[in-house]
Structures are given as structure tokens and as C-alpha cells.
Write a protein that holds these residues in place. Sequence first.
Motif, PDB file in Angstrom:
ATOM      1  N   LYS A   6      -9.283   6.018   2.282  1.00 50.11           N
ATOM      2  CA  LYS A   6      -9.649   5.466   0.979  1.00 50.11           C
ATOM      3  C   LYS A   6      -9.187   4.014   0.889  1.00 50.11           C
ATOM      4  N   ASP A   7      -7.967   3.746   1.324  1.00 54.72           N
ATOM      5  CA  ASP A   7      -7.451   2.382   1.282  1.00 54.72           C
ATOM      6  C   ASP A   7      -8.266   1.454   2.170  1.00 54.72           C
ATOM      7  N   LEU A   8      -8.693   1.944   3.325  1.00 54.21           N
ATOM      8  CA  LEU A   8      -9.454   1.096   4.238  1.00 54.21           C
ATOM      9  C   LEU A   8     -10.824   0.765   3.666  1.00 54.21           C
ATOM     10  N   SER A   9     -11.465   1.714   3.009  1.00 52.15           N
ATOM     11  CA  SER A   9     -12.745   1.396   2.395  1.00 52.15           C
ATOM     12  C   SER A   9     -12.526   0.423   1.236  1.00 52.15           C
ATOM     13  N   TYR A  10     -11.375   0.504   0.594  1.00 51.83           N
ATOM     14  CA  TYR A  10     -11.007  -0.461  -0.436  1.00 51.83           C
ATOM     15  C   TYR A  10     -10.957  -1.859   0.183  1.00 51.83           C
ATOM     16  N   PHE A  11     -10.326  -1.977   1.351  1.00 49.12           N
ATOM     17  CA  PHE A  11     -10.256  -3.279   2.017  1.00 49.12           C
ATOM     18  C   PHE A  11     -11.643  -3.788   2.393  1.00 49.12           C
ATOM     19  N   ALA A  12     -12.489  -2.898   2.876  1.00 51.44           N
ATOM     20  CA  ALA A  12     -13.850  -3.297   3.247  1.00 51.44           C
ATOM     21  C   ALA A  12     -14.600  -3.813   2.023  1.00 51.44           C
ATOM     22  N   LEU A  13     -14.479  -3.106   0.919  1.00 45.93           N
ATOM     23  CA  LEU A  13     -15.156  -3.534  -0.307  1.00 45.93           C
ATOM     24  C   LEU A  13     -14.622  -4.875  -0.799  1.00 45.93           C
ATOM     25  N   ARG A  14     -13.310  -5.043  -0.770  1.00 45.81           N
ATOM     26  CA  ARG A  14     -12.699  -6.301  -1.220  1.00 45.81           C
ATOM     27  C   ARG A  14     -13.149  -7.465  -0.349  1.00 45.81           C
ATOM     28  N   LEU A  15     -13.125  -7.270   0.970  1.00 41.87           N
ATOM     29  CA  LEU A  15     -13.508  -8.340   1.878  1.00 41.87           C
ATOM     30  C   LEU A  15     -14.991  -8.674   1.724  1.00 41.87           C
ATOM     31  N   ASN A  50       6.891   1.509   8.119  1.00 44.38           N
ATOM     32  CA  ASN A  50       8.169   0.833   7.899  1.00 44.38           C
ATOM     33  C   ASN A  50       8.812   1.223   6.576  1.00 44.38           C
ATOM     34  N   GLY A  51       8.165   2.135   5.832  1.00 39.97           N
ATOM     35  CA  GLY A  51       8.758   2.667   4.612  1.00 39.97           C
ATOM     36  C   GLY A  51       8.411   1.932   3.331  1.00 39.97           C
ATOM     37  N   ASN A  52       7.426   1.067   3.376  1.00 39.11           N
ATOM     38  CA  ASN A  52       7.037   0.336   2.167  1.00 39.11           C
ATOM     39  C   ASN A  52       6.236   1.223   1.221  1.00 39.11           C
ATOM     40  N   ARG A  53       6.334   0.884  -0.066  1.00 35.37           N
ATOM     41  CA  ARG A  53       5.509   1.560  -1.062  1.00 35.37           C
ATOM     42  C   ARG A  53       4.041   1.186  -0.823  1.00 35.37           C
ATOM     43  N   ILE A  54       3.134   2.018  -1.337  1.00 34.36           N
ATOM     44  CA  ILE A  54       1.697   1.817  -1.149  1.00 34.36           C
ATOM     45  C   ILE A  54       1.261   0.441  -1.655  1.00 34.36           C
ATOM     46  N   ASP A  55       1.741   0.030  -2.830  1.00 36.59           N
ATOM     47  CA  ASP A  55       1.328  -1.261  -3.370  1.00 36.59           C
ATOM     48  C   ASP A  55       1.801  -2.420  -2.483  1.00 36.59           C
ATOM     49  N   ILE A  56       2.954  -2.276  -1.897  1.00 32.78           N
ATOM     50  CA  ILE A  56       3.460  -3.311  -0.981  1.00 32.78           C
ATOM     51  C   ILE A  56       2.646  -3.314   0.310  1.00 32.78           C
ATOM     52  N   CYS A  57       2.315  -2.119   0.806  1.00 34.33           N
ATOM     53  CA  CYS A  57       1.466  -2.015   2.006  1.00 34.33           C
ATOM     54  C   CYS A  57       0.126  -2.705   1.770  1.00 34.33           C
ATOM     55  N   THR A  58      -0.453  -2.469   0.604  1.00 35.00           N
ATOM     56  CA  THR A  58      -1.738  -3.075   0.259  1.00 35.00           C
ATOM     57  C   THR A  58      -1.604  -4.593   0.194  1.00 35.00           C
ATOM     58  N   GLU A  59      -0.561  -5.064  -0.440  1.00 36.59           N
ATOM     59  CA  GLU A  59      -0.329  -6.515  -0.562  1.00 36.59           C
ATOM     60  C   GLU A  59      -0.178  -7.170   0.813  1.00 36.59           C
ATOM     61  N   ILE A  60       0.578  -6.557   1.680  1.00 38.78           N
ATOM     62  CA  ILE A  60       0.786  -7.088   3.026  1.00 38.78           C
ATOM     63  C   ILE A  60      -0.531  -7.098   3.802  1.00 38.78           C
ATOM     64  N   ALA A  61      -1.291  -6.014   3.716  1.00 39.26           N
ATOM     65  CA  ALA A  61      -2.570  -5.925   4.426  1.00 39.26           C
ATOM     66  C   ALA A  61      -3.578  -6.940   3.884  1.00 39.26           C
ATOM     67  N   GLU A  62      -3.569  -7.175   2.572  1.00 37.14           N
ATOM     68  CA  GLU A  62      -4.508  -8.144   1.992  1.00 37.14           C
ATOM     69  C   GLU A  62      -4.218  -9.562   2.459  1.00 37.14           C
ATOM     70  N   LYS A  63      -2.960  -9.877   2.721  1.00 37.40           N
ATOM     71  CA  LYS A  63      -2.633 -11.211   3.257  1.00 37.40           C
ATOM     72  C   LYS A  63      -3.340 -11.426   4.588  1.00 37.40           C
ATOM     73  N   VAL A  64      -3.361 -10.400   5.417  1.00 40.84           N
ATOM     74  CA  VAL A  64      -4.053 -10.472   6.707  1.00 40.84           C
ATOM     75  C   VAL A  64      -5.566 -10.488   6.491  1.00 40.84           C
ATOM     76  N   LEU A  65      -6.029  -9.642   5.596  1.00 38.53           N
ATOM     77  CA  LEU A  65      -7.460  -9.507   5.328  1.00 38.53           C
ATOM     78  C   LEU A  65      -8.073 -10.831   4.862  1.00 38.53           C
ATOM     79  N   PHE A  66      -7.357 -11.560   4.012  1.00 41.12           N
ATOM     80  CA  PHE A  66      -7.892 -12.780   3.406  1.00 41.12           C
ATOM     81  C   PHE A  66      -7.344 -14.065   4.024  1.00 41.12           C
TER      82      PHE A  66
END
Length: 145
Positions: A6-15, A50-66
Motif C-alpha cells: 500500500k505504501d509503495l503504491s502511495y509512492f507511485a501515485l505521489r511521484l 531500523n525501527g522508525n515509525r511509519i510516518d518517519i519511514c515515509t518521510e525518509i523514502a519521500e526524500k529519495v523519491l523526490f
Amino acid sequence: MDNKRKDLSYFALRLKELLHISFPELANDLKFIDQRLKLAENTYEQAFLNGNRIDICTEIAEKVLFEDLHFSKFDLVFKVVCNEFHQLMADEELRPFSIKMLTVCETVFAQYTLTEEFADSPEFDILYTELTGIIQIWIEENGLQ
């Protein structure tokens, strides 16, 4: 569908949304999109492991995505066309014309280092003026084709 999928399709949609709106020159570049999605997926997964919360994981991944998608040449060309040439064409022609002008304006953009802070720099106004000029010259030489 699991949470990760679900999160990955979220990234695809955002990008894809960002590319469609502000980077149309990349919107159909499937290799670029796939690479970014894989990087975001790996980054998200590693952040989660690495034990991060979901919102932090999303934030970190979005930095790479964008990454490097902070200054849109298209957005600026569209702004110039809308502000300076809107009276020459119907509203529905503004975006397609701006997409066409993006290629024409590439030589002007090549003279600048476009960073995230560029829009707040004194050079931004100079670039805006140069883009207005090159679009005006193109229109005079080619008409509104």
C-alpha cells in the motif's frame, strides 16, 4: 494488500502526480520512475527495519523519491506563459503550449544552476525575463502553432 505494498503504491501515485503536474518531460520516463520507486521502496524498508515509525519511514523514502525534483522548469515556463502570453491563446492551450516551450527554453535554463533555493535568488528574475524574451521571439518567428 499488505501495508508495505500500500505504501509503495502511495509512492507511485505521489511521484506520478508530481511528474504530471510539474515535470511533464519526465512523466513518461518509465526507467526514471521505476528507479525512483525502487529506491523509495528500499529506503522505506530499511528505515522500517531500523525501527522508525511509519510516518518517519515515509518521510525518509519521500526524500529519495523526490530528490532533485525541487525546481520545476516547466512550472516556471508555465508561469511565464500564463503571466505574459495568456491573452494570445485560450486557457486550455496554455499548458500544451508551455510543454512545447519547455524544449525551446532549454538553452536558457542551461545557463543557470537550478537549486532548491534558486526561486529566491536575484537570478530568478533574470531567468524569468530571459524566458519571456525567448518565448516572445519564438512566437514572432513561428506564430502560435
